[in-house]
Enzyme design. Structure first.
Site, PDB file in Angstrom:
ATOM      1  N   HIS A 159       0.839  -1.194   0.000  1.00  0.00           N
ATOM      2  CA  HIS A 159       0.000   0.000   0.000  1.00  0.00           C
ATOM      3  C   HIS A 159       0.880   1.253   0.000  1.00  0.00           C
ATOM      4  O   HIS A 159       1.982   1.262   0.544  1.00  0.00           O
ATOM      5  CB  HIS A 159      -0.912  -0.002   1.225  1.00  0.00           C
ATOM      6  CG  HIS A 159      -1.980   1.031   1.182  1.00  0.00           C
ATOM      7  ND1 HIS A 159      -1.766   2.329   1.589  1.00  0.00           N
ATOM      8  CD2 HIS A 159      -3.271   0.974   0.767  1.00  0.00           C
ATOM      9  CE1 HIS A 159      -2.881   3.028   1.431  1.00  0.00           C
ATOM     10  NE2 HIS A 159      -3.809   2.233   0.938  1.00  0.00           N
ATOM     11  N   GLU A 229      -3.221   1.883  -7.520  1.00  0.00           N
ATOM     12  CA  GLU A 229      -3.620   3.044  -6.725  1.00  0.00           C
ATOM     13  C   GLU A 229      -2.748   4.239  -7.090  1.00  0.00           C
ATOM     14  O   GLU A 229      -1.640   4.368  -6.569  1.00  0.00           O
ATOM     15  CB  GLU A 229      -3.392   2.801  -5.241  1.00  0.00           C
ATOM     16  CG  GLU A 229      -4.238   1.774  -4.574  1.00  0.00           C
ATOM     17  CD  GLU A 229      -3.917   1.775  -3.088  1.00  0.00           C
ATOM     18  OE1 GLU A 229      -4.767   2.219  -2.319  1.00  0.00           O
ATOM     19  OE2 GLU A 229      -2.805   1.378  -2.708  1.00  0.00           O
TER      20      GLU A 229
END
Length: 319
Positions: A159, A229
């Site tokens: 992430h 992302e």
């Protein structure tokens, strides 16, 4: 419903599309995206595949707020061909496991690169450098064996917050993914570029480098979902247009085809994250290579999250 405090620990809700058949190969025209000087070949069009939802937020939870959110999810009507996974903060995994419907699977938000050791008082800790300063990070990072033992089937790795705040590099994240897979966990493998990298025309270079670190380390792609992302769109209210997101997704699939295999490129699910909500998920879902979502604040709103999960119908209509 939203929690009141903010933290790096977030509540993630993840939906994963089921695999599709292998594609037939063919030669397709090249195109330019983001950088007019960058050209690459497209992957072949794929048969219609179910859209899935993935969600997360930058908010902490409490026992009461999580109970309310779980109740909303348990009562939501979700499309049957969408795989939905939730990744609560580690402290609340057991609470969620004991109260959430079996329809939804559970993930950890992170895991360590190897087996555990004697680290009294912490699940795991490690050190990293910021220029001229040594930081000791006492972070709740469960080892993969613990994640599996408490009933999780997935773990989120790579992430942007782990990369750009905690300081994890591509190679380290790849090794964590390999270890998690070897322990029987599925991996949500996150990648994405910073705003300055995108503006410099380096979107593909950055994403391909991060993707290569996974490819160099993992034993198999059978239990991997790629989450694209763009960091500039996470929690900012900015979202890539459906066309921009599709351009990156098709480029990632093309990279897998050329550097791993055509079968892996066809079967691997690539989901989009970055300010996804109930208002824009349907249009994003119509794109051929967008297989689901990593959602931010909408993950704390049960009814809206259900809307995002059910945007699978947009793919069916578009087909």
């Amino acid at each position: 419903m939203a929690a009141t405090s903010t933290s790096l620990a977030s509540q993630l809700y993840i939906g994963l599309r089921r695999p599709c058949p292998k594609l037939d190969s063919f030669n397709s025209p090249s195109f330019s995206a983001f950088d007019p000087n960058l050209r690459l070949s497209l992957s072949p069009p794929k048969p219609s595949r179910a859209v899935v939802a993935m969600a997360g937020s930058g908010k902490n939870g409490t026992k009461d707020s999580i109970s309310k959110l779980v109740a909303d999810l348990n009562s939501a009507k979700l499309e049957p061909d969408v795989d939905v996974v939730v990744a609560p903060p580690f402290l609340y995994i057991d609470q969620v496991k004991n109260s959430l419907t079996d329809r939804i699977e559970i993930s950890a938000q992170n895991s360590w690169v190897g087996k555990g050791g004697a680290f009294t008082g912490e699940i795991r800790y490690y050190f990293f450098y910021v220029p001229s300063v040594l930081h000791a990070v006492f972070d709740a990072i469960p080892i993969a064996e613990q994640v599996k033992d408490i009933g999780c089937k997935w773990v989120v790795l790579g992430h942007s917050e782990r990369r750009h705040i905690i300081g994890e590099n591509d190679e380290f994240i790849g090794k964590k993914a390999a270890y998690a897979l070897n322990q029987g966990l599925g991996v949500i493998a996150c990648i994405g570029e910073l705003l300055e990298e995108r503006e410099a025309g380096r979107t593909f270079d950055v994403c391909f480098q991060q993707l290569k670190a996974y490819a160099d380390a993992v034993p198999s792609w059978d239990n991997i979902v790629i989450a694209y992302e763009p960091v500039w769109a996470i929690g900012t209210g900015k979202v890539a247009t459906p066309q921009q997101a599709q351009e990156v997704h098709v480029a990632l699939r093309d990279w897998l085809k050329k550097n791993v295999s055509e079968e892996v490129a066809s079967k691997t699910r690539i989901i989009y994250g970055g300010s996804v909500n109930g208002g824009n998920s349907a249009e994003l879902a119509k794109q051929e290579d967008i297989d689901g979502f990593l959602v931010g604040g909408a993950s704390l709103k049960g009814p809206e999250f259900a809307t995002i999960v059910n945007s699978v119908t947009s793919k069916k209509v578009a087909a």
